[in-house]
Scaffold this motif. Structure first.
Motif, PDB file in Angstrom:
ATOM      1  N   PHE A  39       0.825  -1.200   0.000  1.00 61.87           N
ATOM      2  CA  PHE A  39       0.000   0.000   0.000  1.00 61.87           C
ATOM      3  C   PHE A  39       0.868   1.262   0.000  1.00 61.87           C
ATOM      4  N   LEU A  40       1.840   1.320   0.914  1.00 62.32           N
ATOM      5  CA  LEU A  40       2.712   2.496   0.986  1.00 62.32           C
ATOM      6  C   LEU A  40       3.577   2.629  -0.260  1.00 62.32           C
ATOM      7  N   GLU A  41       4.047   1.509  -0.775  1.00 61.58           N
ATOM      8  CA  GLU A  41       4.871   1.551  -1.981  1.00 61.58           C
ATOM      9  C   GLU A  41       4.081   2.178  -3.141  1.00 61.58           C
ATOM     10  N   GLU A  42       2.821   1.800  -3.289  1.00 61.34           N
ATOM     11  CA  GLU A  42       1.981   2.377  -4.336  1.00 61.34           C
ATOM     12  C   GLU A  42       1.772   3.869  -4.115  1.00 61.34           C
ATOM     13  N   ARG A  43       1.526   4.275  -2.882  1.00 67.13           N
ATOM     14  CA  ARG A  43       1.327   5.697  -2.595  1.00 67.13           C
ATOM     15  C   ARG A  43       2.590   6.494  -2.916  1.00 67.13           C
ATOM     16  N   LEU A  44       3.749   5.976  -2.503  1.00 62.42           N
ATOM     17  CA  LEU A  44       5.001   6.702  -2.729  1.00 62.42           C
ATOM     18  C   LEU A  44       5.385   6.705  -4.206  1.00 62.42           C
ATOM     19  N   ASN A  45       5.240   5.577  -4.872  1.00 62.14           N
ATOM     20  CA  ASN A  45       5.578   5.500  -6.300  1.00 62.14           C
ATOM     21  C   ASN A  45       4.740   6.453  -7.141  1.00 62.14           C
ATOM     22  N   ASN A  46       3.493   6.627  -6.763  1.00 63.54           N
ATOM     23  CA  ASN A  46       2.573   7.466  -7.531  1.00 63.54           C
ATOM     24  C   ASN A  46       2.418   8.868  -6.958  1.00 63.54           C
ATOM     25  N   GLU A  47       3.260   9.201  -5.990  1.00 59.93           N
ATOM     26  CA  GLU A  47       3.221  10.514  -5.333  1.00 59.93           C
ATOM     27  C   GLU A  47       1.819  10.865  -4.857  1.00 59.93           C
ATOM     28  N   GLN A  48       1.138   9.873  -4.269  1.00 61.88           N
ATOM     29  CA  GLN A  48      -0.217  10.065  -3.779  1.00 61.88           C
ATOM     30  C   GLN A  48      -0.260  10.430  -2.296  1.00 61.88           C
ATOM     31  N   SER A  49       0.832  10.224  -1.611  1.00 54.49           N
ATOM     32  CA  SER A  49       0.907  10.655  -0.216  1.00 54.49           C
ATOM     33  C   SER A  49       2.350  11.026   0.099  1.00 54.49           C
ATOM     34  N   HIS A  50       2.484  11.712   1.215  1.00 47.02           N
ATOM     35  CA  HIS A  50       3.806  12.100   1.719  1.00 47.02           C
ATOM     36  C   HIS A  50       3.885  11.590   3.146  1.00 47.02           C
ATOM     37  N   VAL A  51       4.961  10.890   3.435  1.00 50.58           N
ATOM     38  CA  VAL A  51       5.151  10.268   4.747  1.00 50.58           C
ATOM     39  C   VAL A  51       6.405  10.856   5.375  1.00 50.58           C
ATOM     40  N   PHE A  52       6.283  11.246   6.623  1.00 54.30           N
ATOM     41  CA  PHE A  52       7.417  11.734   7.398  1.00 54.30           C
ATOM     42  C   PHE A  52       7.601  10.800   8.587  1.00 54.30           C
ATOM     43  N   VAL A  53       8.826  10.340   8.783  1.00 55.82           N
ATOM     44  CA  VAL A  53       9.145   9.416   9.874  1.00 55.82           C
ATOM     45  C   VAL A  53       9.998  10.162  10.895  1.00 55.82           C
ATOM     46  N   VAL A  54       9.645  10.010  12.168  1.00 54.51           N
ATOM     47  CA  VAL A  54      10.456  10.583  13.238  1.00 54.51           C
ATOM     48  C   VAL A  54      11.350   9.480  13.787  1.00 54.51           C
ATOM     49  N   TYR A  55      12.618   9.826  13.939  1.00 51.13           N
ATOM     50  CA  TYR A  55      13.618   8.920  14.505  1.00 51.13           C
ATOM     51  C   TYR A  55      14.051   9.492  15.850  1.00 51.13           C
ATOM     52  N   ALA A  56      13.949   8.675  16.893  1.00 53.54           N
ATOM     53  CA  ALA A  56      14.384   9.065  18.228  1.00 53.54           C
ATOM     54  C   ALA A  56      15.600   8.225  18.568  1.00 53.54           C
ATOM     55  N   ASP A  57      16.681   8.894  18.894  1.00 57.53           N
ATOM     56  CA  ASP A  57      17.943   8.192  19.148  1.00 57.53           C
ATOM     57  C   ASP A  57      18.254   7.225  17.999  1.00 57.53           C
ATOM     58  N   GLU A  58      18.023   7.708  16.770  1.00 58.87           N
ATOM     59  CA  GLU A  58      18.307   6.982  15.525  1.00 58.87           C
ATOM     60  C   GLU A  58      17.415   5.768  15.279  1.00 58.87           C
ATOM     61  N   LYS A  59      16.359   5.587  16.075  1.00 57.05           N
ATOM     62  CA  LYS A  59      15.433   4.468  15.868  1.00 57.05           C
ATOM     63  C   LYS A  59      14.095   5.010  15.397  1.00 57.05           C
ATOM     64  N   PRO A  60      13.442   4.339  14.426  1.00 47.67           N
ATOM     65  CA  PRO A  60      12.136   4.820  13.961  1.00 47.67           C
ATOM     66  C   PRO A  60      11.114   4.761  15.093  1.00 47.67           C
ATOM     67  N   ALA A  61      10.473   5.913  15.338  1.00 43.52           N
ATOM     68  CA  ALA A  61       9.586   6.008  16.494  1.00 43.52           C
ATOM     69  C   ALA A  61       8.148   6.381  16.128  1.00 43.52           C
ATOM     70  N   GLY A  62       7.919   6.850  14.917  1.00 42.60           N
ATOM     71  CA  GLY A  62       6.566   7.235  14.537  1.00 42.60           C
ATOM     72  C   GLY A  62       6.543   7.826  13.148  1.00 42.60           C
TER      73      GLY A  62
END
Length: 148
Positions: A39-62
């Motif tokens: 699902f996310l791959e399709e959204r990103l490939n087609n520029e249908q959504s924008h996702v921002f990931v927060v990293y806390a102490d270099e680990k994905p947190a949200g």
């Protein structure tokens, strides 16, 4: 705790999909990493959504996921803040507010008039968080869904 927020691309797909899957499980959906990744791959490939990931102490947190909409009154682009999730291990550390602030910054960067969102009435955390972040409750509208 140090954190940074990065816009996710295909190179970040595994990380984003893992968080997205946990988010869906939080909303009582079946655990299905594979479908989430696709699902996310399709959204990103087609520029249908924008996702921002927060990293806390270099680990994905949200993450936060935004979809483009258009506002009929303002006659401008706006963003739907569709998904916001912070891993339980990182809650209470201000990361949700940081992700919302990044979404607001994205509005500035893209010339959008603002953000809209919806959440369940039972989402006590979100229903307290969003007004603190400057969102106004819209009690004038009912939201309806039609599912096929």
């Amino acid at each position: 705790m140090e954190y940074n927020i990065r816009q996710a691309g295909l190179k970040d797909l595994d990380t984003a999909a893992e968080l997205f899957n946990l988010y869906r499980v939080f909303y009582r959906q079946e655990d299905d990493y594979g479908k989430c990744k696709k699902f996310l791959e399709e959204r990103l490939n087609n520029e249908q959504s924008h996702v921002f990931v927060v990293y806390a102490d270099e680990k994905p947190a949200g993450f936060v996921q935004l979809y483009k909409l258009y506002h009929y009154i303002k006659l401008q682009k706006q963003w739907l803040l569709s998904d916001l999730f912070v891993h339980p291990d990182y809650r209470g550390k201000g990361l949700s507010v940081a992700l919302i602030d990044r979404a607001k910054q994205w509005c500035d960067e893209t010339g959008a008039c603002g953000l809209m969102l919806e959440t369940e009435k039972t989402n006590n955390i979100g229903n307290q968080l969003y007004p603190r972040c400057g969102f106004e409750y819209d009690g004038l509208h009912n939201y309806y869904y039609w599912w096929k």
